[in-house]
Write an enzyme that holds these catalytic residues in place. Structure first.
Site, PDB file in Angstrom:
ATOM      1  N   SER A 287     -10.464  -5.402  -8.265  1.00 37.39           N
ATOM      2  CA  SER A 287      -9.625  -4.260  -8.618  1.00 37.39           C
ATOM      3  C   SER A 287     -10.158  -3.595  -9.886  1.00 37.39           C
ATOM      4  O   SER A 287     -11.293  -3.138  -9.911  1.00 37.39           O
ATOM      5  CB  SER A 287      -8.165  -4.705  -8.742  1.00 37.39           C
TER       6      SER A 287
ATOM      7  N   ASP B 265      -5.288  -0.219   1.872  1.00 31.84           N
ATOM      8  CA  ASP B 265      -4.926  -0.628   0.512  1.00 31.84           C
ATOM      9  C   ASP B 265      -3.885   0.351  -0.038  1.00 31.84           C
ATOM     10  O   ASP B 265      -4.158   1.548  -0.143  1.00 31.84           O
ATOM     11  CB  ASP B 265      -6.189  -0.609  -0.359  1.00 31.84           C
TER      12      ASP B 265
ATOM     13  N   HIS C 105      -4.506  -4.763  -0.669  1.00 31.76           N
ATOM     14  CA  HIS C 105      -5.156  -4.770  -1.982  1.00 31.76           C
ATOM     15  C   HIS C 105      -5.400  -6.213  -2.396  1.00 31.76           C
ATOM     16  O   HIS C 105      -4.456  -6.962  -2.692  1.00 31.76           O
ATOM     17  CB  HIS C 105      -4.276  -4.075  -3.017  1.00 31.76           C
TER      18      HIS C 105
END
Length: 324
Positions: free
Chosen positions: A142, A270, A298
């Protein structure tokens, strides 16, 4: 193993991007009690602050995997536990540096961390490369994935002197698009509220250390990541405002500058990263491998029967990193 990620499909009992994001982070294996014992080391940063980094020993001469965590993450995050176990299974050495303030103790300097923190990434990787005596490979999750790619882009051909290959997982490559997505509708109620629950107290602790560092009332009034980054993250790190920060920190416009093998994995469902914002093959260079399965959420990518596990994605990423 690239094909396993390219063709990933979520278990039938885990439909949709939200479930594929939330369930793996909270309930899938490995459990927190399955975390490996890591040795913590404190490094003195160039600005006099400190960085806490957790290490797993491996075989002499083995590859050294460095994992950069996501927003408000740490070595206790479920994906970090899974990556540590994947590294251990290969006999690799493994390290997870904590971004400023994420190791359980407030950092000292009048700054925090952010999605484009490529100079910090480079300093950490150089420290490890100095002691490695073996190939260094790096992955980022991320926010950590975007920051790692930004360093790889900025370093250009010089990145090969530090790392053999890099991988990003669920990185918000276009921060303007990702910021708009996470601040909208259900995302704002589920994810932004959860992030701000920890980010605001950390910001207040930083203000107590350095009075006048930012506008306290503006920060406390923030109900979106855009507002928080405009009040806190941007001014602390030398950006004019949130748009300047999100524009300059986004990895997507510079992917063609990468000169080491790079795996860029993003699920098209996501909730944080709109599928339409993901890079197309013509927007990246020959060193970049794009994997964009329809499922995954995600940092999810759970597999197996209920309650599922998140081992498969780290194992596949490690197989790719070890094979280039």
């Amino acid at each position: 193993m690239c094909e396993a990620l390219r063709d990933y499909q979520a278990p039938w009992w885990l439909p949709g991007g939200h479930l594929q994001t939330i369930w793996p982070a909270l309930f899938a294996k490995p459990r927190p009690n399955e975390a490996l014992r890591l040795a913590r080391e404190r490094w003195r940063a160039p600005d006099g602050d400190f960085i806490d980094i957790d290490h797993l020993a491996g075989a002499d001469g083995a590859p050294w995997l460095v994992l950069f965590h996501g927003l408000e993450g740490s070595s206790s995050s479920r994906y970090a536990i899974a990556f540590a176990r994947a590294a251990q299974a290969r006999g690799w050495r493994f390290s997870i540096p904590h971004f400023r303030g994420c190791s359980g103790e407030p950092n000292l300097a009048p700054r925090s961390y952010h999605s484009g923190d490529f100079e910090e990434i480079g300093w950490m990787l150089d420290r490890i490369r100095e002691r490695a005596g073996a190939p260094v490979i790096a992955a980022g999750v991320s926010l950590g994935g975007n920051a790692l790619l930004r360093w790889t882009e900025e370093a250009g051909a010089g990145a090969a002197q530090t790392v053999r290959a890099v991988a990003s997982i669920s990185a918000p490559l276009d921060l303007l698009a990702a910021g708009a997505a996470i601040d909208a509708g259900l995302n704002r109620q589920i994810y932004v509220r959860n992030f701000l629950r920890t980010m605001k107290p950390r910001a207040l602790a930083k203000l107590a250390q350095h009075p006048g560092l930012f506008d306290r009332d503006r920060m406390l009034a923030a109900t979106t990541l855009r507002a928080f980054d405009d009040a806190f993250t941007a001014p602390l790190h030398g950006f004019a405002d949130v748009d300047d920060y999100w524009t300059r920190a986004s990895a997507k416009p510079h992917l063609h500058r990468i000169r080491v093998p790079a795996l860029v994995l993003n699920a098209r469902n996501d909730p944080f990263v709109p599928g339409a914002s993901l890079p197309a093959p013509h927007q990246v260079g020959d060193y970049v491998t794009l994997l964009q399965p329809n499922d995954g959420g995600h940092v999810g990518f759970a597999t197996g029967p209920f309650p599922g596990a998140v081992h498969a994605m780290p194992e596949a990423v490690c197989a790719w990193l070890g094979g280039v």
